[in-house]
Design a protein around this motif. Structure first.
Motif, mmCIF file in Angstrom:
data_model
loop_
_atom_site.group_PDB
_atom_site.id
_atom_site.type_symbol
_atom_site.label_atom_id
_atom_site.label_comp_id
_atom_site.label_asym_id
_atom_site.label_seq_id
_atom_site.Cartn_x
_atom_site.Cartn_y
_atom_site.Cartn_z
ATOM 1 N N TYR A 1 0.851 -1.192 0.000
ATOM 2 C CA TYR A 1 0.000 0.000 0.000
ATOM 3 C C TYR A 1 0.883 1.237 0.000
ATOM 4 N N VAL A 2 0.269 2.375 -0.309
ATOM 5 C CA VAL A 2 0.990 3.642 -0.274
ATOM 6 C C VAL A 2 0.220 4.598 0.623
ATOM 7 N N VAL A 3 0.916 5.637 1.108
ATOM 8 C CA VAL A 3 0.310 6.606 2.012
ATOM 9 C C VAL A 3 0.525 8.007 1.453
ATOM 10 N N VAL A 4 -0.581 8.704 1.191
ATOM 11 C CA VAL A 4 -0.536 10.123 0.832
ATOM 12 C C VAL A 4 -0.557 10.901 2.144
ATOM 13 N N LYS A 5 0.373 11.843 2.294
ATOM 14 C CA LYS A 5 0.544 12.473 3.613
ATOM 15 C C LYS A 5 -0.703 13.192 4.109
ATOM 16 N N HIS A 6 -1.534 13.697 3.190
ATOM 17 C CA HIS A 6 -2.791 14.335 3.589
ATOM 18 C C HIS A 6 -3.814 14.062 2.497
ATOM 19 N N ALA A 7 -4.981 13.580 2.896
ATOM 20 C CA ALA A 7 -6.014 13.252 1.924
ATOM 21 C C ALA A 7 -6.364 14.457 1.050
ATOM 22 N N ALA A 8 -6.267 15.651 1.624
ATOM 23 C CA ALA A 8 -6.603 16.859 0.866
ATOM 24 C C ALA A 8 -5.660 17.072 -0.312
ATOM 25 N N LEU A 9 -4.458 16.512 -0.233
ATOM 26 C CA LEU A 9 -3.517 16.629 -1.351
ATOM 27 C C LEU A 9 -4.056 15.892 -2.569
ATOM 28 N N PHE A 10 -4.572 14.687 -2.354
ATOM 29 C CA PHE A 10 -5.188 13.937 -3.449
ATOM 30 C C PHE A 10 -6.429 14.659 -3.960
ATOM 31 N N THR A 11 -7.316 15.033 -3.032
ATOM 32 C CA THR A 11 -8.604 15.598 -3.428
ATOM 33 C C THR A 11 -8.437 16.924 -4.163
ATOM 34 N N SER A 12 -7.584 17.793 -3.666
ATOM 35 C CA SER A 12 -7.392 19.087 -4.323
ATOM 36 C C SER A 12 -6.753 18.923 -5.698
ATOM 37 N N THR A 13 -5.869 17.923 -5.830
ATOM 38 C CA THR A 13 -5.208 17.697 -7.114
ATOM 39 C C THR A 13 -6.185 17.195 -8.159
ATOM 40 N N ILE A 14 -6.939 16.150 -7.839
ATOM 41 C CA ILE A 14 -7.858 15.603 -8.832
ATOM 42 C C ILE A 14 -8.997 16.570 -9.115
ATOM 43 N N LEU A 15 -9.433 17.323 -8.099
ATOM 44 C CA LEU A 15 -10.487 18.308 -8.305
ATOM 45 C C LEU A 15 -10.044 19.386 -9.290
ATOM 46 N N SER A 16 -8.837 19.882 -9.119
ATOM 47 C CA SER A 16 -8.344 20.938 -10.008
ATOM 48 C C SER A 16 -8.185 20.415 -11.436
ATOM 49 N N LYS A 17 -7.708 19.175 -11.569
ATOM 50 C CA LYS A 17 -7.524 18.614 -12.912
ATOM 51 C C LYS A 17 -8.862 18.382 -13.600
ATOM 52 N N VAL A 18 -9.858 17.920 -12.851
ATOM 53 C CA VAL A 18 -11.183 17.697 -13.426
ATOM 54 C C VAL A 18 -11.791 19.014 -13.899
ATOM 55 N N LEU A 19 -11.689 20.048 -13.071
ATOM 56 C CA LEU A 19 -12.301 21.332 -13.421
ATOM 57 C C LEU A 19 -11.598 22.014 -14.588
ATOM 58 N N LEU A 20 -10.348 21.659 -14.834
ATOM 59 C CA LEU A 20 -9.636 22.223 -15.974
ATOM 60 C C LEU A 20 -10.003 21.554 -17.295
ATOM 61 N N MET A 21 -10.678 20.408 -17.213
ATOM 62 C CA MET A 21 -11.043 19.700 -18.439
ATOM 63 C C MET A 21 -12.210 20.409 -19.126
ATOM 64 N N PRO A 22 -12.061 20.744 -20.402
ATOM 65 C CA PRO A 22 -13.094 21.536 -21.076
ATOM 66 C C PRO A 22 -14.411 20.808 -21.268
ATOM 67 N N ASN A 23 -14.415 19.470 -21.189
ATOM 68 C CA ASN A 23 -15.648 18.717 -21.411
ATOM 69 C C ASN A 23 -16.352 18.329 -20.115
ATOM 70 N N VAL A 24 -15.930 18.919 -18.987
ATOM 71 C CA VAL A 24 -16.552 18.627 -17.690
ATOM 72 C C VAL A 24 -17.134 19.914 -17.104
ATOM 73 N N ARG A 25 -18.366 19.790 -16.609
ATOM 74 C CA ARG A 25 -18.984 20.901 -15.881
ATOM 75 C C ARG A 25 -19.455 20.386 -14.528
ATOM 76 N N MET A 26 -19.250 21.200 -13.512
ATOM 77 C CA MET A 26 -19.678 20.815 -12.172
ATOM 78 C C MET A 26 -20.662 21.847 -11.635
ATOM 79 N N PHE A 27 -21.753 21.342 -11.056
ATOM 80 C CA PHE A 27 -22.731 22.197 -10.391
ATOM 81 C C PHE A 27 -22.786 21.759 -8.927
ATOM 82 N N ASN A 28 -22.085 22.488 -8.063
ATOM 83 C CA ASN A 28 -22.152 22.170 -6.640
ATOM 84 C C ASN A 28 -23.256 22.986 -5.986
ATOM 85 N N ALA A 29 -23.551 22.648 -4.729
ATOM 86 C CA ALA A 29 -24.734 23.175 -4.034
ATOM 87 C C ALA A 29 -26.001 22.830 -4.823
ATOM 88 N N THR A 30 -25.944 21.698 -5.550
ATOM 89 C CA THR A 30 -27.053 21.247 -6.383
ATOM 90 C C THR A 30 -27.336 19.779 -6.068
#
Length: 294
Positions: free
Chosen positions: A156-185
Motif C-alpha cells: 500500500y501507499v500513504v498520501v501524507k494528507h487526503a486533501a492533497l489527493f482531493t485538491s489535485t484531482i479536483l483541479s484537474k477535473v475542473l480544468l477539463m473543457p468537457n466537464v462541468r460541475m454544479f455544486n450546491a445542487t
C-alpha cells in the motif's frame, strides 16, 4: 501660420482655441467646445500592485461582477442540459470517474452534480478525521497519473494528507473543457422512461435537479419545481446514507427497476474493496442521440 492649443476646462470637455495670423489683420480666435469620453489609462485599468500602502485594485462596477457570473453559469447550465454522462457526487469516487472518462474521451459531455457547497465529499481527511490517506496497490496507479506523491509501504501507499489527493484531482477535473460541475445542487430524482431501443423496458434518462437549499426546504415552501439534466448514463457516487445519500440507487428500488438493495454488511476491506471493483462493468456505448434520445 496656425497654432492649436488644448486646455482642459472640464473633466469631460476640451476647449480648442485656434489663432490665425496674417500681415493685414489682427488675430482672430475661435473657441469651440468639443465633448469627449474620458478613457482610463492602461495602468488605471490594471490597478497597482504596491504592498507599501499603495495597493489599488482595477476599477469595476457591481453590475459587471453579477453579469460575468450569470452569463457563464447559465451558459454552463444550457450546455449541460443534454449531457453524455451525469455523475452524482463529487467525492473521491465521483471525481475519479469524471477524470478517467474525460481523459479517455475528450468528446464526452460530462456533468457533475454535487449537493455540497464544497466538492470532495469525505475525501478531505482519512479515517476518523485523521489526515493521511491509504491507497492499496495497484490502485496507486491513479496517483502516479495525477503525480500525487506518496510513501511506498510495499502493498500500500500513504498520501501524507487526503486533501492533497482531493485538491489535485479536483483541479484537474475542473480544468477539463468537457466537464462541468454544479455544486450546491442536489439530484432529487431520476428521469425514468421507456427505452426507445427496447420498448418493453425502462431505462434511466438523466437526473432531476434543484439547488440543495431548495431541496432541504420543500416542507417549508411550495411550488419549488426542479430542473433536469438528461443523459443516457448516470453514475451515482452519493455514498453513505444521509440527506442525499445513495438517493439515486434507492430510487431504482422504489421505481421497480430492481427488486432490492443489499445492505452494506460489516467492514471487511479484503472483501469489500475488491468486490466494488469487480462488480463494476463497462457500459457498451450507443450513440443514443442518433435514435433521437437525450
Amino acid at each position: 501660420n496656425a497654432s492649436v492649443l488644448f486646455s482642459q476646462i472640464h473633466p469631460m470637455t476640451l476647449s480648442l482655441e485656434t489663432a490665425q495670423n496674417n500681415d493685414h489683420s489682427a488675430d482672430v480666435a475661435h473657441t469651440t467646445a468639443v465633448t469627449t469620453k474620458s478613457t482610463p489609462s492602461h495602468a488605471a485599468k490594471m490597478g497597482n500592485e504596491n504592498f507599501e500602502g499603495g495597493y489599488k485594485f482595477a476599477p469595476i462596477k457591481e453590475s459587471i461582477v453579477t453579469r460575468a457570473m450569470i452569463k457563464r453559469y447559465w451558459k454552463d447550465m444550457d450546455d449541460a442540459a443534454v449531457s453524455d454522462v451525469v455523475i452524482v457526487g463529487a467525492g473521491s469516487a465521483g471525481l475519479s470517474c469524471a477524470y478517467t472518462l474525460a481523459k479517455a474521451d475528450p468528446g464526452l459531455k460530462i456533468t457533475i452534480i454535487e449537493a455540497g457547497v464544497a466538492p470532495g465529499g469525505g475525501a478531505w481527511l482519512g479515517g476518523q478525521l485523521m489526515a493521511p490517506m491509504i491507497i492499496r496497490k495497484p490502485a496507486h496507479s491513479l496517483l502516479n497519473d495525477l503525480k500525487v506523491p506518496y510513501e511506498d509501504e510495499g502493498s500500500y501507499v500513504v498520501v501524507k494528507h487526503a486533501a492533497l489527493f482531493t485538491s489535485t484531482i479536483l483541479s484537474k477535473v475542473l480544468l477539463m473543457p468537457n466537464v462541468r460541475m454544479f455544486n450546491a445542487t442536489a439530484a432529487e430524482d431520476l428521469i425514468i422512461r421507456t427505452d426507445a431501443l427496447n420498448p418493453s423496458g425502462k431505462r434511466i434518462g438523466g437526473v432531476v435537479t434543484n439547488w440543495t437549499l431548495v431541496s432541504l426546504n420543500h416542507n417549508h415552501q411550495s411550488c419549488m419545481d426542479p430542473s433536469t439534466v438528461t443523459a443516457p448514463i448516470v453514475c451515482s457516487f452519493a455514498g453513505h446514507d444521509g440527506p442525499f445519500g445513495a438517493a439515486s440507487v434507492k430510487r431504482l428500488v422504489s421505481s421497480g427497476l430492481i427488486d432490492k438493495l443489499g445492505d452494506m454488511r460489516a467492514l471487511d476491506m479484503n472483501l469489500a474493496e475488491d468486490a466494488v471493483v469487480n462488480a463494476t462493468r463497462g457500459i457498451p456505448w450507443v450513440d443514443r442521440r442518433r435514435h433521437g434520445i437525450g
